[in-house]
Design an enzyme around this catalytic site. Structure first.
Site, mmCIF file in Angstrom:
data_model
loop_
_atom_site.group_PDB
_atom_site.id
_atom_site.type_symbol
_atom_site.label_atom_id
_atom_site.label_comp_id
_atom_site.label_asym_id
_atom_site.label_seq_id
_atom_site.Cartn_x
_atom_site.Cartn_y
_atom_site.Cartn_z
ATOM 1 N N GLY A 35 3.682 4.428 -3.308
ATOM 2 C CA GLY A 35 3.179 3.283 -2.538
ATOM 3 C C GLY A 35 3.545 3.387 -1.073
ATOM 4 O O GLY A 35 3.854 4.473 -0.580
ATOM 5 N N HIS A 41 -1.300 9.718 2.531
ATOM 6 C CA HIS A 41 -1.683 9.444 1.135
ATOM 7 C C HIS A 41 -3.207 9.302 1.014
ATOM 8 O O HIS A 41 -3.812 9.819 0.072
ATOM 9 C CB HIS A 41 -1.068 8.129 0.648
ATOM 10 C CG HIS A 41 0.424 8.087 0.646
ATOM 11 N ND1 HIS A 41 1.153 7.289 1.503
ATOM 12 C CD2 HIS A 41 1.346 8.743 -0.105
ATOM 13 C CE1 HIS A 41 2.444 7.437 1.267
ATOM 14 N NE2 HIS A 41 2.588 8.320 0.302
ATOM 15 N N GLN A 65 14.410 9.509 -9.287
ATOM 16 C CA GLN A 65 14.421 10.577 -8.277
ATOM 17 C C GLN A 65 15.230 10.200 -7.046
ATOM 18 O O GLN A 65 15.276 10.949 -6.078
ATOM 19 C CB GLN A 65 13.001 11.002 -7.907
ATOM 20 C CG GLN A 65 12.205 9.988 -7.120
ATOM 21 C CD GLN A 65 10.755 10.402 -7.005
ATOM 22 O OE1 GLN A 65 10.014 10.394 -7.978
ATOM 23 N NE2 GLN A 65 10.321 10.777 -5.805
ATOM 24 N N LYS A 153 3.212 18.092 2.472
ATOM 25 C CA LYS A 153 4.330 17.451 3.171
ATOM 26 C C LYS A 153 5.628 17.710 2.410
ATOM 27 O O LYS A 153 6.669 17.968 3.000
ATOM 28 C CB LYS A 153 4.048 15.948 3.289
ATOM 29 C CG LYS A 153 5.251 15.073 3.499
ATOM 30 C CD LYS A 153 5.664 15.099 4.918
ATOM 31 C CE LYS A 153 6.826 14.204 5.288
ATOM 32 N NZ LYS A 153 7.653 13.671 4.274
ATOM 33 N N GLN A 157 8.466 20.246 -3.517
ATOM 34 C CA GLN A 157 8.031 19.417 -4.656
ATOM 35 C C GLN A 157 6.735 19.963 -5.259
ATOM 36 O O GLN A 157 6.590 20.058 -6.480
ATOM 37 C CB GLN A 157 7.830 17.977 -4.180
ATOM 38 C CG GLN A 157 7.137 17.078 -5.184
ATOM 39 C CD GLN A 157 7.088 15.644 -4.712
ATOM 40 O OE1 GLN A 157 8.100 14.954 -4.761
ATOM 41 N NE2 GLN A 157 5.943 15.178 -4.256
ATOM 42 N N SER A 190 6.436 7.433 4.881
ATOM 43 C CA SER A 190 6.825 6.014 4.773
ATOM 44 C C SER A 190 8.176 5.793 5.442
ATOM 45 O O SER A 190 8.463 4.709 5.953
ATOM 46 C CB SER A 190 6.955 5.599 3.309
ATOM 47 O OG SER A 190 5.950 6.197 2.547
#
Ligand code: AMP
Length: 284
Positions: A35, A41, A65, A153, A157, A190
């Site tokens: 979110g 995103h 996480q 980004k 991951q 974010s």
């Protein structure tokens, strides 16, 4: 009244939507997020929509996480604004489960990826990639999309997700989304909202310094020297600490001595209490 992208909160409701789309022969894409959506995103939503007919965006701030003392409680939760933003995109559905839906009483499983998750973010944030791998595995199995997209980004991951999706034979195509930047080149995140104006200005130097590193490396400067030069430049620009600046193989993330194929610089630098991540292709 502003338009909101429709949302479901249970796995059963998500599966009912996906089942109906499949019955119509439609392809389904998944965009996992926590979110607080920004244009990075939204670019993933646009990119995956070129490959599928229906796009699900999951919004779940995944507690497992976040480490002890990290920003789980402070992490921005802005579901209504997120759904308003998504209403202007090709997204069809938001999946926004609560903690109990994702981790019901008795939950005891863990997906752990060795090797590729050991260094960098894995070393700096113990348990982080187990949390990511476990929640993403669950999201993939809950939705069973044809395609799922993750941003470059978070380059490590993405590599970790590719690894376990292959290892576990999860029948989904993992797609990479280009890293989206602000006007001054700072990677959209974010967590940029945590920066005060002075810190935000310093943060704008991060990508400038990495671009210089890429140029130095491509011109033949010794890789360790380019990393040391970039680290010094970051500290001189006002960053409080540099966790790492490392040139690695673009696929295995093994540190490189020389450039011989696709490479990537991975970097994390801190300003105040904020850790900023960035990465760039070298020799692409
Ligand atoms: P997050 O909500 O931070 O977990 O991110 C959700 C997804 O958006 C992950 O796949 C991120 O890599 C991706 N993402 C976040 N920021 C950006 C960005 N600036 N550019 C591209 N993808 C991003």
């Amino acid at each position: 009244m502003t338009d909101l992208c429709p949302a479901v909160r249970t796995v059963a409701d998500l599966r009912a939507h996906v089942k109906a789309w499949r019955a119509d022969g439609l392809k389904v894409g998944l965009v996992p997020t926590m979110g607080a959506l920004h244009h990075g995103h939204l670019s993933l939503v646009e990119a995956i929509a070129e490959k599928v007919d229906r796009v699900v965006v999951s919004i779940f701030v995944n507690p497992t996480q976040f480490g002890e003392g990290e920003d789980f409680d402070a992490y921005p939760r802005t579901e209504e604004t997120d759904r308003t933003k998504l209403a202007g995109t090709p997204a069809s559905l938001v999946f926004a489960p609560n903690g109990a839906e994702m981790y019901p009483a008795g939950f005891a499983s863990n997906i752990s990826v060795s090797g590729i998750s050991d260094r960098f973010e894995g070393a700096a944030r113990p348990g982080h990639f187990d949390g990511v791998a476990t929640v993403v595995t669950k999201l993939l199995l809950q939705c069973l999309p044809d395609v799922a997209i993750f941003g470059e980004k978070d380059y490590q991951q993405l590599a970790v997700i590719r690894r376990f999706a292959t290892d576990l034979d999860i029948p989904v195509e993992i797609m990479a989304g280009t890293l989206i930047r602000e006007n001054d080149g700072l990677a959209a995140s974010s967590r940029n909202a945590y920066l005060n104006p002075q810190e935000r200005e310093i943060a704008g130097q991060f990508n400038v310094i990495l671009k210089q590193l890429v140029s130095d490396a491509e011109k033949g400067m010794a890789l360790r020297k380019t990393e040391a030069k970039a680290t010094d430049a970051l500290l001189a620009a006002g960053f409080k600490a540099v966790d790492y600046v490392s040139i690695v193989d673009a696929d295995t993330l093994e540190p490189l001595e020389t450039l011989s194929g696709p490479a990537r610089v991975l970097a994390v630098a801190r300003i105040g209490s904020v850790r900023l991540l960035d990465n760039m292709a070298i020799g692409a």
